[in-house]
Scaffold this motif. Structure first.
Motif, mmCIF file in Angstrom:
data_model
loop_
_atom_site.group_PDB
_atom_site.id
_atom_site.type_symbol
_atom_site.label_atom_id
_atom_site.label_comp_id
_atom_site.label_asym_id
_atom_site.label_seq_id
_atom_site.Cartn_x
_atom_site.Cartn_y
_atom_site.Cartn_z
ATOM 1 N N ASN A 70 0.838 -1.211 0.000
ATOM 2 C CA ASN A 70 0.000 0.000 0.000
ATOM 3 C C ASN A 70 0.865 1.250 0.000
ATOM 4 O OD1 ASN A 70 -2.156 -1.711 0.129
ATOM 5 N ND2 ASN A 70 -2.634 -1.308 2.280
ATOM 6 N N LEU A 72 0.820 5.813 -0.310
ATOM 7 C CA LEU A 72 0.157 7.104 -0.381
ATOM 8 C C LEU A 72 1.154 8.105 -0.934
ATOM 9 C CD1 LEU A 72 -1.741 7.345 3.057
ATOM 10 C CD2 LEU A 72 -2.774 7.036 0.802
ATOM 11 N N TRP A 76 1.436 14.019 3.850
ATOM 12 C CA TRP A 76 0.379 13.654 4.791
ATOM 13 C C TRP A 76 0.800 14.006 6.213
ATOM 14 C CZ3 TRP A 76 -4.284 11.027 3.444
ATOM 15 C CH2 TRP A 76 -4.403 10.756 2.082
ATOM 16 N N GLY A 109 -3.782 14.897 3.367
ATOM 17 C CA GLY A 109 -4.724 14.353 4.328
ATOM 18 C C GLY A 109 -4.030 13.992 5.629
ATOM 19 N N VAL A 111 -3.384 10.774 8.447
ATOM 20 C CA VAL A 111 -3.412 9.317 8.583
ATOM 21 C C VAL A 111 -3.305 8.922 10.053
ATOM 22 C CG1 VAL A 111 -2.535 8.810 6.296
ATOM 23 C CG2 VAL A 111 -0.921 9.130 8.174
ATOM 24 N N LYS A 121 -13.566 2.234 10.282
ATOM 25 C CA LYS A 121 -13.761 3.553 9.711
ATOM 26 C C LYS A 121 -14.176 4.527 10.806
ATOM 27 C CE LYS A 121 -15.136 1.854 5.160
ATOM 28 N NZ LYS A 121 -16.205 1.839 4.121
ATOM 29 N N ARG A 127 -16.186 12.044 12.790
ATOM 30 C CA ARG A 127 -16.253 12.858 11.572
ATOM 31 C C ARG A 127 -16.737 14.270 11.889
ATOM 32 N NH1 ARG A 127 -15.610 9.996 6.965
ATOM 33 N NH2 ARG A 127 -15.843 7.724 7.074
ATOM 34 N N PRO A 138 -8.942 14.813 3.677
ATOM 35 C CA PRO A 138 -9.361 13.459 4.036
ATOM 36 C C PRO A 138 -8.658 12.963 5.296
ATOM 37 C CG PRO A 138 -8.856 13.604 1.689
ATOM 38 C CD PRO A 138 -8.384 14.884 2.305
ATOM 39 N N ARG A 140 -7.697 9.367 7.000
ATOM 40 C CA ARG A 140 -7.593 7.947 6.672
ATOM 41 C C ARG A 140 -7.148 7.157 7.896
ATOM 42 N NH1 ARG A 140 -6.218 7.104 1.146
ATOM 43 N NH2 ARG A 140 -6.057 4.899 1.707
ATOM 44 N N LEU A 142 -5.478 3.746 8.563
ATOM 45 C CA LEU A 142 -4.776 2.723 7.790
ATOM 46 C C LEU A 142 -4.916 1.357 8.456
ATOM 47 C CD1 LEU A 142 -1.526 4.713 6.899
ATOM 48 C CD2 LEU A 142 -3.695 4.579 5.646
ATOM 49 N N ARG A 143 -5.304 0.380 7.672
ATOM 50 C CA ARG A 143 -5.523 -0.959 8.192
ATOM 51 C C ARG A 143 -4.397 -1.913 7.830
ATOM 52 N NH1 ARG A 143 -11.537 -2.863 6.947
ATOM 53 N NH2 ARG A 143 -10.825 -4.462 8.419
ATOM 54 N N THR A 146 1.697 0.764 5.208
ATOM 55 C CA THR A 146 1.548 1.699 4.087
ATOM 56 C C THR A 146 2.783 2.580 3.979
ATOM 57 O OG1 THR A 146 -0.859 1.757 4.439
ATOM 58 C CG2 THR A 146 0.112 3.524 3.117
#
Length: 361
Positions: A70, A72, A76, A109, A111, A121, A127, A138, A140, A142-143, A146
């Motif tokens: 993964n 990005l 960030w 964004g 992370v 999420k 939010r 955004p 994010r 991360l799961r 990355t």
């Protein structure tokens, strides 16, 4: 390299490290302390990205995996560990966002990794909180491991421990940009209640009796979990006198940063968590809360954890009323303690005692 706890007075809590070709690693195992965080291009752990609580780091150096698929691109911001619990989210997942006001170059964004290894999420209140803080990029969670082309890693400016006071940069940010469109709206006297929370959560034993006494003194009984974040903030900013059982709602009260307000915190458990609430509220609001320790006994179910946050405090209403009257929160504090039957009924209602008088197994 920061090797000690973050401090509200500065130090690495107010520093920013720029990591090129960073690797962000979520935890793979649950636990109080987890191996997760940020590694640089050489696989070295970025200590500025660690999350601390009190005197220990809750995140420690993970191992670099053999393969990371993964990626990005762009620049960030490292947000740290995402927590689902309301109070821990407010204190431990927001303490790096001060860097939004400290970087001139745009970011792609923010992370996070999640406290739970599988990650989740963002939920609705998270939010909305980011919206109220003016986050327009955004976010994010991360799961999986990355690679991040450029990662801004701010120090931890808020949390639990000495850092509960928040650094000046964090306090300035909340004062200047948090919920700026939310105006004060509500009663001048507010009691923040826990009586409608689930029976598995701690509170004050016989809290509905306390609510009746405070309602007679003109206090609105407020159940924050039934209201939007905006409504909670509006109520907190309007109130001139606030009484609350210690709990997570007080963290949002602090972040709303009302002024010319008096706050009384009723300890519902014998725990250091009360001191952390006092530090947060006092620092952000510029006032020292009155803390009332009137606990006669703590009650816990046998089938729950012994952690203090699940405790129900049986209070001396005599001491509580006298203290509130002496401090000017109520006009008549000549209260009486709950009779034995009322204590028994409250225990049954909260699932802490069976009708035959035995503690619930």
């Amino acid at each position: 390299m920061p090797e000690d706890k973050p401090l509200s007075t500065g130090g690495w809590s107010e520093q920013i490290v720029n990591v090129q070709h960073a690797t962000v690693l979520p935890p793979v195992q649950p636990g109080f302390v987890q191996a997760c965080g940020v590694l640089d291009a050489q696989g070295r752990y970025c200590h500025h990205g660690a999350t601390w609580r009190k005197h220990r780091a809750l995140t420690i150096a993970p191992e670099m995996p053999q393969t990371v698929t993964n990626t990005l691109t762009g620049r960030w911001l490292w947000g740290g560990v995402m927590r689902s619990h309301f109070g821990h989210f407010l204190t431990e997942s927001t303490g790096r966002l001060w860097a939004l006001d400290a970087t001139e170059e745009p970011i792609a964004g923010i992370v996070f990794t999640h406290k739970r290894p599988r990650g989740r999420k963002l939920n609705n209140f998270q939010r909305r909180f980011f919206d109220l803080l003016g986050v327009e990029v955004p976010v994010r969670v991360l799961r999986a491991p990355t690679r991040v082309e450029r990662l801004i890693v701010p120090g931890q400016g808020l949390g639990l421990g000495e850092i509960a006071a928040g650094t000046q940069k964090v306090r300035d940010q909340f004062a200047s940009r948090f919920a700026t469109q939310v105006m004060p709206n509500g009663s001048e006297k507010l009691y923040i209640s826990r009586s409608r929370l689930g029976p598995e959560l701690g509170s004050i034993l016989g809290e509905t009796c306390l609510e009746k006494l405070l309602a007679e003194e003109g206090y609105e009984i407020f159940h924050p979990q039934a209201h939007s974040l905006e409504d909670q903030i509006a109520r907190y900013r309007a109130a001139r006198h606030v009484i609350a059982a210690d709990g997570s709602a007080l963290h949002l009260l602090a972040m709303a940063m009302p002024r010319a307000q008096r706050v009384a915190i009723i300890a519902r458990r014998k725990s250091s968590a009360v001191h952390l609430l006092v530090r947060h509220v006092g620092s952000f609001m510029g006032t020292t809360p009155l803390v009332i320790h009137a606990i006669k006994k703590e009650w816990l179910r046998n089938d729950t954890s012994t952690r203090k946050r699940f405790a129900f405090g049986e209070l001396s209403f005599v001491d509580l009323g006298a203290t509130l009257q002496a401090a000017g929160f109520v006009s008549n504090g000549a209260w009486t303690d709950l009779p034995d039957q009322a204590v028994r009924d409250a225990l049954i209602e909260r699932g802490r005692m069976a009708p035959d008088g035995d503690v619930v197994p």
